[in-house]
Scaffold this motif. Structure first.
Motif: not given
Length: 361
Positions: A293-310
């Motif tokens: 719960w102390e980890w930052r929630k918006d800092v990533y070392d891997r983005i496995l999947w990201r939603a397509p736009v739009p």
């Protein structure tokens, strides 16, 4: 001087500059280059600041810089290949040190720098601002080899320029820690060169090398029905080996539910219920001794999947209700497109991830 003498003179000059190098390269050995900083000059004063217990071996890096300064092409190629096979900390220190020096007088990495280098330089400025280089090695480690090679090439150009600077200026540039910077990963289009502490940095160049589609469903386990997301491979790099070994997911437990892995998070739009992305938190690597719960929630070392736009995928009301109630979701794969069951249950892996209902990726 006759043409013959001129040709011989040029040949002798070329031989002195390149002959020994080519001969030694062909023999499987490399001769010595000492024009640049030594391995000791390149080593950080405090390795723990970079996330390692002992100083990295910078001998290859030192020889490579010197070979570039001496314009010895055979040694450059051999040493560059060798360095790319070494631990990520070596390239992180090599690039981080010179680009930190560069950032003291310049605002950008250079107009000809690769995309990976531009992103890396944005992180260097963040690390310099907060006097904390610990984020740099994990970023280098997650880069695909071609991006690491591009970063190395740009780094060597910088070292060729800065290589004759007094060795005292090339040492540790982070004298006192004040905590990690706040780096928020977001969609493409943000300019990392304009990023300051606590603002958005676009890490799209550091995305996962494999491409997936996703499909929401409900999975029956010993704990009842749980919200789940199946990953469908969409590129040759995607599949069992990627999820099992690169991502570290465990074999699927039929009608079972593994313990929650807090490093993995499914991001969901809190208003529309659209799936935004599947990420692994950077602090799981940088701060494993901290509570999740102390980890930052918006800092990533891997983005496995990201939603397509739009058109991000939407989940059903029942699925969203279950995900909100449990605050977790079961991610599993690989699953063939159009199939409800895997072709081989023994090649199915999963991770029990947290859900985060938010307003952005």
């Amino acid at each position: 001087m006759t043409k013959s003498h001129g040709r011989k003179s040029r040949a002798r000059t070329k031989s002195r500059a390149r002959g020994a190098a080519f001969a030694s390269a062909n023999a499987g050995t490399l001769h010595q280059h000492t024009s640049g900083p030594s391995a000791a000059d390149l080593q950080p004063v405090d390795p723990t600041r970079w996330g390692v217990d002992t100083a990295p071996d910078m001998r290859t890096a030192s020889a490579l810089i010197s070979a570039c300064i001496d314009r010895c092409a055979p040694c450059q190629q051999s040493l560059a290949d060798k360095l790319l096979d070494e631990e990520a900390i070596v390239l992180a220190v090599l690039a981080g040190s010179v680009y930190t020096l560069h950032a003291e007088t310049e605002q950008d990495a250079g107009g000809l720098a690769s995309r990976a280098t531009q992103v890396f330089f944005g992180l260097v400025k963040q690390a310099r601002e907060y006097r904390d280089p610990g984020m740099l090695p994990p970023v280098v480690e997650m880069l695909p080899r071609e991006s690491r090679a591009a970063l190395l090439e740009d780094t060597l150009d910088m070292w060729t320029y800065y290589g004759h600077v007094d060795a005292g200026l090339l040492r540790e540039r982070y004298p006192s820690p004040t905590g990690l910077s706040t780096v928020t990963v977001t969609m493409e289009g943000n300019d990392p060169e304009k990023a300051g502490p606590g603002v958005v940095v676009d890490l799209s160049a550091l995305g996962h090398p494999a491409a997936y589609g996703v499909r929401t469903d409900m999975t029956r386990t010993g704990s009842g029905l749980v919200a789940s997301v199946a990953l469908v491979p969409e590129s040759p790099e995607a599949g069992y080996d990627d999820l099992r070994w690169r991502c570290g997911w465990e074999p699927y437990i039929f009608q079972g539910l593994p313990s929650v892995d807090p490093a993995w998070v499914l991001k969901i739009d809190r208003t529309s219920g659209a799936l935004l992305g599947i990420v692994r938190l950077l602090d799981a690597t940088l701060r494993p001794e901290r509570q999740p719960w102390e980890w930052r929630k918006d800092v990533y070392d891997r983005i496995l999947w990201r939603a397509p736009v739009p058109a991000p995928p939407l989940a059903s009301a029942k699925w969203l209700e279950t995900a909100r109630r449990r605050d977790t979701v079961l991610l599993y794969g690989p699953l063939d497109a159009g199939s409800d069951t895997p072709a081989d249950w023994e090649r199915l892996v999963s991770v029990h991830a947290y859900c985060q209902f938010t307003d952005r990726m």
